[in-house]
Design an enzyme around this catalytic site. Structure first.
Site, PDB file in Angstrom:
ATOM      1  CG  LEU A 132      -0.903  10.054  10.393  1.00 32.90           C
ATOM      2  CD1 LEU A 132      -0.250  11.350   9.913  1.00 32.90           C
ATOM      3  CD2 LEU A 132      -2.252  10.342  11.026  1.00 32.90           C
ATOM      4  CD  GLU A 136       2.157  -6.036   8.052  1.00 37.94           C
ATOM      5  OE1 GLU A 136       2.398  -7.250   7.829  1.00 37.94           O
ATOM      6  OE2 GLU A 136       2.871  -5.129   7.605  1.00 37.94           O
ATOM      7  CD  GLN A 138      -0.132   1.835   9.123  1.00 37.54           C
ATOM      8  OE1 GLN A 138      -0.850   2.741   8.857  1.00 37.54           O
ATOM      9  NE2 GLN A 138       0.935   1.582   8.416  1.00 37.54           N
ATOM     10  N   GLY A 139       0.230  -2.863  11.697  1.00 36.83           N
ATOM     11  CA  GLY A 139      -0.437  -4.154  11.827  1.00 36.83           C
ATOM     12  C   GLY A 139      -1.893  -4.152  11.428  1.00 36.83           C
ATOM     13  CG  HIS A 171      -0.182   0.002   2.532  1.00 33.58           C
ATOM     14  ND1 HIS A 171       0.421   1.113   3.058  1.00 33.58           N
ATOM     15  CD2 HIS A 171       0.074  -1.011   3.395  1.00 33.58           C
ATOM     16  CE1 HIS A 171       0.995   0.811   4.199  1.00 33.58           C
ATOM     17  NE2 HIS A 171       0.802  -0.492   4.428  1.00 33.58           N
ATOM     18  N   GLY A 172       0.209   2.399  -0.330  1.00 37.68           N
ATOM     19  CA  GLY A 172       0.875   3.707  -0.299  1.00 37.68           C
ATOM     20  C   GLY A 172       1.189   4.146   1.123  1.00 37.68           C
ATOM     21  CD  GLU A 173       4.634   8.833   3.226  1.00 35.26           C
ATOM     22  OE1 GLU A 173       5.875   8.793   3.183  1.00 35.26           O
ATOM     23  OE2 GLU A 173       3.960   9.865   2.996  1.00 35.26           O
ATOM     24  NE  ARG A 211      -1.642  -0.438   6.621  1.00 37.06           N
ATOM     25  CZ  ARG A 211      -2.071  -1.043   7.728  1.00 37.06           C
ATOM     26  NH1 ARG A 211      -3.136  -0.580   8.369  1.00 37.06           N
ATOM     27  NH2 ARG A 211      -1.438  -2.103   8.192  1.00 37.06           N
ATOM     28  CE1 TYR A 257       4.288  -7.056  13.341  1.00 42.37           C
ATOM     29  CE2 TYR A 257       2.867  -5.352  12.454  1.00 42.37           C
ATOM     30  CZ  TYR A 257       3.877  -6.256  12.290  1.00 42.37           C
ATOM     31  OH  TYR A 257       4.496  -6.377  11.068  1.00 42.37           O
TER      32      TYR A 257
END
Length: 189
Positions: free
Chosen positions: A14, A82, A22-23, A10-12, A59, A85
């Site tokens: 925040l 993802e 992020q997870g 995915h793109g960048e 995202r 975590y």
């Protein structure tokens, strides 16, 4: 017949620029992340994709939609998410283990997944997707750790990891007779 999987990070977001884990939690694409996804859309304009899939994370869905520009529908798939975590979600990245090997079991006592679980989940999911008779040129949008752990199930990822997996990276895999082969990684987005 050889098929092609385009597995995209995915793109960048925040959290990427804030250096947060992020997870399974989520944060929005940044302006740069939107621009990266639009550039990916330009790249894929000349590729006749027949199916598209995305992690259920916002995202990834946003990245997928910006890539496809309504020219093709897509399916949201939880197995492309993802690594979980656990209690480390949303926390500073400096709390993460430093070596990939340490990710294998580090998060288990904290309610997360092992990296091997993520790799196996990705391998099972993507094999099932690519084994479908009409899936020949497939886009799947996922995450850095998920992409890394998928690659780890196929080969030693050390050389590719050293080059980095930036936002918008495209992992191009050939799929033939039930097996994946990494053809190249495109990192210039």
């Amino acid at each position: 017949m050889m098929k092609t999987l385009y597995l995209v990070r995915h793109g960048e977001t925040l959290f990427n620029i804030q250096n947060k884990i992020q997870g399974w939690c989520d944060s929005p694409l940044t302006e740069n992340g939107v621009a990266q996804a639009k550039k990916l859309g330009d790249f894929f304009k000349n590729i006749s994709l027949d199916h598209a899939y995305s992690s259920t994370s916002e995202r990834c869905c946003d990245t997928t939609e910006l890539i496809l520009q309504n020219r093709l529908g897509y399916q949201r798939v939880k197995a492309l998410k993802e690594q979980n975590y656990g209690v480390f979600e949303g926390e500073p990245e400096y709390l993460s283990p430093k070596a990939p090997k340490d990710f294998e079991t580090f998060f288990l006592p904290y309610g997360g997944e092992s990296s091997n679980e993520v790799g196996q989940r990705m391998l099972k999911c993507l094999t099932k997707i690519m084994a479908k008779p009409d899936n020949n040129q497939v886009l799947a949008v996922s995450h850095s750790g998920a992409c890394f752990n998928f690659l780890r199930m196929l080969q030693d990822p050390t050389e590719e990891l050293a080059k980095g997996f930036p936002n918008g990276a495209i992992f191009v895999y050939h799929f033939d007779q039930g097996k994946f082969q990494l053809a190249k990684v495109i990192r210039e987005f």
